[in-house]
Design an enzyme around this catalytic site. Structure first.
Site: not given
Ligand code: GLA
Length: 381
Positions: A37, A123, A126, A128-129, A173
């Site tokens: 990303d 952590g 998935l 959460s933040s 995310d």
């Molecule tokens: C974390 C980051 C995302 C992405 C993933 C890896 O979740 O928040 O932006 O870079 O790692 O794909």
């Protein structure tokens, strides 16, 4: 009692009056396309049936009072006009960060009372933040009629993480938490935020297995991976690795450090795998999707070095059991957390039992298995 009722009661108990509304935003699982990303490439995540709830009500001053229901009811209070990074209470920075970016974008807020509660394992890779930040933006947007749309919300949440919390994460995310569609994964082009919903076949199960090794060193390692990728893009005078092809990379290999070369190789090949996985998903070709996910794991393990021994153990247990009928890979930022697998629904029970028993035998650790549904994002109409 449902989670919405529970958080309303917690709000009334803490503040002595009723919340005006409860907002929700989901966590996510990424089927394929990791560490692409922030290189402006492709990702294929789904929003999941684990998320964060925010109960909120206006106050008539400039004070924010916020209670973290799942963190022993920790409470914090700060002023809209006095937003400082709090090194002792990390969760508060997600709230203050959202307030900071909203005000920076000239949205007019006033004080609020807030209760936060969620069921995304923390952590664990998935998001959460991101789900907390998107839920907060949804809460402020609805409460103060800010009329924020989904991708604006995603960008604001990312900005809060980048500028206030201090992690240089990409946009995946927050985008899927805001804009995911029920029963679909989303192919997101992180260069221009165009997307396609990809239906998840009826017979396909998305299974998440938590290694229960909490992610460590995430921020420093993550930011370092990002720097390595940016250095290679700069070598090619490209705005991001998205613009570099595999043959271009190979022709310059001798001029790059071995590590930088491997990092870039992962990103460039992962972009192609992600596009191929979209086609496989659309064609309900689960074995092809599985092969691409398995190859993604190898690339993350060998070239991007974001896997761990425990994640590798889970992935190979699942892969050897399901063979051509699906696939498995680490998911998210890595350095601990979860793996994701796809397989026919009929296999889930047997895989769950075997993985739990064997993982415990081989590592002494417990594996938690979540069979997920793809749900709608917070801002998806
Ligand atoms: C974390 C980051 C995302 C992405 C993933 C890896 O979740 O928040 O932006 O870079 O790692 O794909």
């Amino acid at each position: 009692m449902c989670r919405t009722e529970m958080i309303k009661q917690a709000f009334a108990k803490q503040f002595g009056y009723q919340a005006e509304q409860v907002s929700h935003a989901p966590g996510r699982v990424n089927l394929i396309g990791d560490h692409t990303d922030y290189n402006l490439g492709f990702v294929l995540p789904a929003a999941i049936n684990f998320g964060t709830d925010v109960a909120i009500a206006k106050r008539d001053d400039n004070t924010i009072r916020v209670l973290a229901h799942d963190l022993d009811n920790q409470i914090c209070e700060f002023e809209l006009t006095d937003l400082l990074f709090n090194p002792d209470l990390m969760w508060v920075n997600y709230v203050a960060g959202v307030v900071y970016v909203l005000q920076k974008a000239c949205f007019v807020l006033q004080g609020t009372d807030i209760v936060i509660s969620g069921n995304v394992p923390q952590g664990a890779g998935l998001s959460s933040s991101a789900s907390l930040q998107v839920a907060l933006i949804k809460a402020f947007s609805d409460l103060f009629k800010l009329q924020i749309d989904g991708f604006t919300a995603a960008k604001l949440a990312q900005q809060a993480e980048n500028e206030f919390v201090g992690c240089n994460c990409g946009i995946m995310d927050q985008s899927i938490s805001a804009m995911g569609a029920h029963s679909h994964a989303m192919l997101l082009d992180c260069q221009d935020l165009t997307f396609q919903d990809a239906p998840i076949p009826e017979n396909l199960a998305i299974v998440i297995v938590n290694s229960n090794v909490k992610r460590g060193l995430v921020e420093s390692e993550y930011n370092q991976r990002r720097e390595q990728c940016e250095r290679v893009a700069k070598h090619f005078n490209a705005p991001a690795l998205r613009a570099v092809t595999l043959s271009e990379l190979e022709s310059e290999q001798v001029k790059l450090s071995e590590l930088d070369y491997k990092r870039a190789k992962h990103v460039i090949t992962e972009n192609q795998r992600t596009l191929d996985a979209l086609d496989a998903l659309k064609a309900n070709n689960v074995s092809k999707l599985g092969r691409l996910m398995n190859a993604s794991h190898d690339s993350l393990k060998d070239d991007f070095s974001t896997s761990t021994a425990e994640m590798d153990c889970l992935v190979s247990l699942i892969q050897s059991q399901i063979a051509e009928q699906g696939g498995a890979r680490m998911t998210g930022g890595g350095f601990g957390g979860c793996v994701v697998a796809v397989m026919p629904k009929a296999l889930v029970e047997a895989v769950t039992q075997n993985v739990k028993a064997e993982y415990q035998k081989q590592t002494g650790l417990r594996a938690d298995v979540y069979v997920c549904a793809a749900v709608q994002g917070a801002f998806r109409a």
